[in-house]
Design an enzyme around this catalytic site. Structure first.
Site, PDB file in Angstrom:
ATOM      1  N   GLU A 271      -8.459  39.565  22.556  1.00 29.29           N
ATOM      2  CA  GLU A 271      -7.119  39.696  22.826  1.00 29.29           C
ATOM      3  C   GLU A 271      -5.907  39.003  21.203  1.00 29.29           C
ATOM      4  OE1 GLU A 271      -4.236  36.095  25.321  1.00 29.29           O
ATOM      5  OE2 GLU A 271      -6.081  36.239  25.448  1.00 29.29           O
TER       6      GLU A 271
ATOM      7  N   GLU B 274       4.374  34.509  22.192  1.00 28.45           N
ATOM      8  CA  GLU B 274       3.932  33.637  23.777  1.00 28.45           C
ATOM      9  C   GLU B 274       4.974  33.090  23.564  1.00 28.45           C
ATOM     10  OE1 GLU B 274       0.046  33.452  25.670  1.00 28.45           O
ATOM     11  OE2 GLU B 274      -0.355  33.393  23.573  1.00 28.45           O
TER      12      GLU B 274
END
EC number: 3.2.1.91
Length: 448
Positions: free
Chosen positions: A228, A233
């Site tokens: 990932e 974010e």
């Protein structure tokens, strides 16, 4: 990344296993993006976990609330045979999921009250064609996009990231999965999520435990693991970008210790759950990002990420911002004992941040920058999502976490440790949104 959706009405289907029902024709939401200066007419698909899961014989729900039907799903094999997922039509995108698109702009809404459903968050993938995800090869490339996170309070995460999903969603690997990427199957990430209703083409109903604080979710025995690369974010208060590696290649189902579940097994699994993160607030640059910050979260900004190899494998993941006609270099940080400051993710940065914060260097143990380089070389799928956090209230992103810690690295954002409770944010901030636009990939540019 655990998100939730609940439906009050099912769809009729005539299929078996993780296949697509035939009652509702699948519609992918159009979205344009840019590759090497040329516009690409593409689309996004919604994750299969948001789709109605129902009997192949009638409208009986296979999954209701946060539990599997015991008659249709007495065990995983029977459940796989008895249950199907169905399509999403054009109107459902906005009316049910709160997702809209225009040109290159994609907006995800947090809570959507539909005629028959209440949707919480969403997750979508960029498609190459009707049956395959777009695969991005990021080495020696620059990836950029615009984002408006101004309407995301503490406790929410509007995320854009890459994962090592299978291009076809798993149809070539798993005979019971014939729905594939067209229906958003095959999600995985470095957290090895257990909340996926189907993993490796099989219902994840065995050992399913309904969540005690999420009426729509639960966890099964299986998890779905893969590399990932978190590009973004963030909410309006804090942001980070993080590389997560795994000791396995590509989409990998897990059970038991291999999943690395929280607790004693966290660092025994196949993936690095902590990652090597570059988060300005956590690194002491408290005025760099936020409302009125150097990078002002109150208005749209451009996020540029460069994957630099220097002719070999990946050696640097560099971040640059643009806003208001200005180019803003990433916030720099000095660790005690270091002569030169860091302003990007490198192998040395990852070693030093783990040392300084006293964190386990699972990033290095699971493959480090070399592992990330291999994943990027093989190609990754683009994910965009909006979610709240039923495990840690997103405190790891925007507050102090662990909540009682005064150690370096615990302060991650300005939000209160009482913030982020999903019940609170869902009730008080249902109209929250994130908008991504102008997605581009191309040669690395100079921004001196």
């Amino acid at each position: 990344m655990s998100l939730a959706v609940v439906f009050l009405l099912g769809f009729l289907a005539v299929s078996h296993g993780q296949q697509a029902g035939t009652e509702t024709e699948e519609y992918h939401l159009p979205l344009t993006w840019e590759r090497d200066g040329s516009s690409v007419s593409a689309s996004v698909v919604i994750d299969s976990n948001w789709r109605w899961t129902h009997s192949t014989e009638d409208t009986t729900n296979c999954y209701d609330g946060n539990e599997w039907d015991s008659t249709l799903c007495p065990d995983a094999d029977t459940c796989t045979e008895n249950c199907a997922i169905d399509g999403v039509d054009q109107g459902t995108w906005g009316d049910t999921y709160g997702i809209t698109a225009s040109g290159s702009k994609l907006t995800l809404s947090f809570v959507t009250e539909g005629e028959y459903s209440t949707d919480i968050g969403s997750r979508v993938f960029l498609m190459a064609d009707d049956d395959n995800y777009e695969i991005f090869n990021l080495l020696d490339k620059e990836f950029s996009f615009d984002v408006d996170a101004s309407n995301l309070p503490c406790g929410l995460n509007g995320a854009l990231y890459f994962v090592s999903m299978d291009e076809d969603g798993g149809t070539s690997k798993y005979s019971t999965n014939t729905a594939g990427a067209k229906y958003g199957t095959g999600y995985c990430d470095a957290q090895c999520p257990h909340d996926m209703k189907f993993i490796a083409g099989k219902a994840n109903s065995d050992g399913w435990t309904p969540s005690d604080n999420d009426q729509n979710a639960g966890t099964g025995e299986m998890g779905a693991c893969c590399h990932e690369m978190d590009i973004w974010e963030a909410n309006s208060q804090a942001q980070s970008y993080t590389a997560h590696v795994c000791s396995v290649d590509g989409y990998t189902p897990c059970t038991g210790t291999d999943c690395g579940d929280n607790g004693d097994d966290r660092y025994k699994g196949v993936c690095d759950k902590d990652g090597c993160d570059y988060a300005a607030y956590r690194l002491g640059q408290h005025d760099f990002y936020g409302e009125g910050g150097t990078v002002d979260s109150g208005s749209t900004l451009t996020v540029i990420t460069q994957f630099i190899t220097g002719g070999g494998g990946l050696n640097e993941i560099r971040r640059i911002y643009q806003q208001g006609g200005q180019t803003i270099q990433n916030a720099a940080v000095n660790f005690p004992g270091d002569v030169d400051p860091y302003d990007s993710i490198t192998e040395d940065f990852c070693v030093d941040i783990k040392r300084y914060f006293g964190d386990t260097n699972d990033f290095d143990a699971k493959g480090g920058m070399s592992g990330m380089s291999n994943a990027l070389k093989k190609g990754m799928v683009l994910v965009m999502s909006l979610w709240d956090d039923h495990y840690a209230n997103m405190l790891w992103l925007d507050a102090t976490y662990p909540v009682d810690s005064t150690e370096p690295g615990a302060l991650r954002g300005p939000c209160s440790t009482d913030s982020g409770d999903p019940a609170d944010v869902e009730a008080n901030f249902p109209g929250s949104t994130v908008t991504f636009s102008n997605i581009k990939i191309g040669p690395i540019q100079s921004y001196d």
